[in-house]
Write a protein that holds these residues in place. Structure first.
Motif, mmCIF file in Angstrom:
data_model
loop_
_atom_site.group_PDB
_atom_site.id
_atom_site.type_symbol
_atom_site.label_atom_id
_atom_site.label_comp_id
_atom_site.label_asym_id
_atom_site.label_seq_id
_atom_site.Cartn_x
_atom_site.Cartn_y
_atom_site.Cartn_z
ATOM 1 N N GLN A 12 4.294 4.932 -12.638
ATOM 2 C CA GLN A 12 4.512 4.027 -11.505
ATOM 3 C C GLN A 12 5.944 3.506 -11.463
ATOM 4 O OE1 GLN A 12 1.696 5.118 -10.016
ATOM 5 N NE2 GLN A 12 1.653 3.086 -9.080
ATOM 6 N N LEU A 13 6.514 3.266 -12.637
ATOM 7 C CA LEU A 13 7.888 2.765 -12.682
ATOM 8 C C LEU A 13 8.869 3.835 -12.239
ATOM 9 C CD1 LEU A 13 9.778 0.421 -13.489
ATOM 10 C CD2 LEU A 13 9.850 1.391 -15.785
ATOM 11 N N GLN A 57 9.516 4.447 -8.539
ATOM 12 C CA GLN A 57 10.381 3.539 -7.792
ATOM 13 C C GLN A 57 11.596 3.140 -8.621
ATOM 14 O OE1 GLN A 57 8.345 0.517 -5.310
ATOM 15 N NE2 GLN A 57 6.459 1.113 -6.339
ATOM 16 N N ALA A 115 4.312 -6.185 -6.447
ATOM 17 C CA ALA A 115 3.335 -5.473 -7.268
ATOM 18 C C ALA A 115 1.997 -6.207 -7.290
ATOM 19 C CB ALA A 115 3.875 -5.298 -8.682
ATOM 20 N N ASP A 133 -0.759 -3.412 -7.921
ATOM 21 C CA ASP A 133 -0.203 -2.283 -8.670
ATOM 22 C C ASP A 133 0.182 -2.771 -10.065
ATOM 23 O OD1 ASP A 133 0.998 -0.020 -9.590
ATOM 24 O OD2 ASP A 133 2.334 0.250 -7.880
ATOM 25 N N TYR A 177 3.056 -0.802 -12.011
ATOM 26 C CA TYR A 177 4.415 -1.152 -11.602
ATOM 27 C C TYR A 177 4.799 -2.535 -12.120
ATOM 28 C CZ TYR A 177 8.434 -1.858 -8.507
ATOM 29 O OH TYR A 177 9.689 -2.100 -8.012
#
Length: 289
Positions: free
Chosen positions: A55-56, A59, A249, A254, A257
């Motif tokens: 997830q990191l 983005q 987030a 999420d 994230y």
């Protein structure tokens, strides 16, 4: 091998040995994190390390822009807190009337929970205007092809976020400046009297240097408090920086994230703290830190 090379090798080995406990603690934290994630086995409740990384990285360009924005504000807040804290501390330590008048007000104002004041600082600068010192193109434009120079543009500015971060961080420097300057030994007081030193000569040549170890030590606390102040302001009353990414987030549920953003904040905070400690050791006399 020369003496200088032996000394550098010894310093490198000493530096590595001193960092081993930190590395071990980080690895232990990751193992515990992954173990708990596997037991729960639900990324919407407790994200695993692999899901967090996924997830990191999805983005990472946005995160790189926002973390630069946040720590640019942290640097400004830290410098403001240090300068204002030292100047006010020196003045209040030396002028009795000012100390009697201002100390109760400062302590009373600082007793108010910090998050309550964050919106006020942001509103004050929205009504007025930010004080932009200069701008620069952040590293994101050079690291990621998807980020343009305009998107990576960063401003070194005094605004609501940096002012609030400085407010949160200035108190340790302020108090320790007063405390250190008032701890001057009697023999130096007598020496100043014998030499005919004026009050401000005593400050310049004796009191400030006596208080410098206290000031240098308190600046390490100011590092952490400035980071907290800036992120809290972004979290509560701003739409910029890495703090606001936590809000996004949370709104999107999420958790992966969110975990990733927190890890980035932790890493950035550690690097900034170590940088300040190293700078203090370089610019201050031995024994001050």
């Amino acid at each position: 091998m020369s003496i200088r090379s032996d000394q550098r090798l010894w310093q490198a080995q000493r530096w590595i040995k001193r960092r081993l406990p930190t590395v071990a603690a980080g690895l232990l934290m990751l193992l515990c994190w992954e173990g708990i994630a596997r037991i729960i086995d639900n990324n919407r409740i407790f994200a695993s390390t692999s899901y967090t990384r996924q997830q990191l990285m999805a983005q990472i360009d946005t995160v790189s822009i926002k973390i630069t924005e946040t720590f640019t504000s942290v640097v400004v807040a830290f410098i403001l807190a240090t300068i204002v804290g030292i100047i006010l501390g020196v003045v209040i330590a030396e002028v009795f009337t000012v100390r009697q008048m201002s100390m109760p007000l400062i302590i009373f104002a600082y007793a108010v929970p910090h998050p309550v004041l964050a919106p006020m600082f942001v509103i004050w600068f929205l009504v007025g205007s930010d004080i932009v010192l200069f701008t620069f193109t952040g590293p994101s434009a050079y690291l990621f092809g998807s980020v343009t120079a305009e998107q990576a543009q960063q401003a070194i500015a005094i605004n609501g976020v940096t002012a609030f971060g400085a407010w949160v961080g200035f108190f340790p420097v302020f108090i320790n400046t007063i405390t250190g300057m008032n701890e001057l030994e009697d023999r130096f007081e007598h020496l100043g009297i014998v030499l005919g030193a004026t009050r401000w000569q005593m400050v310049k040549y004796f009191r400030f240097w006596r208080g410098l170890p206290n000031i240098a030590s308190s600046m390490k606390s100011t590092v952490q408090l400035s980071i907290v102040g800036v992120i809290v302001a972004e979290f509560i009353a701003s739409s910029q920086g890495i703090g606001y990414q936590i809000v996004l987030a949370w709104k999107n549920a999420d958790l992966g994230y969110m975990f990733g953003v927190v890890l980035v904040i932790m890493l950035g905070s550690y690097i900034f703290y170590q940088t300040v400690v190293w700078a203090l050791k370089v610019v201050t006399p031995p024994g001050s830190v």
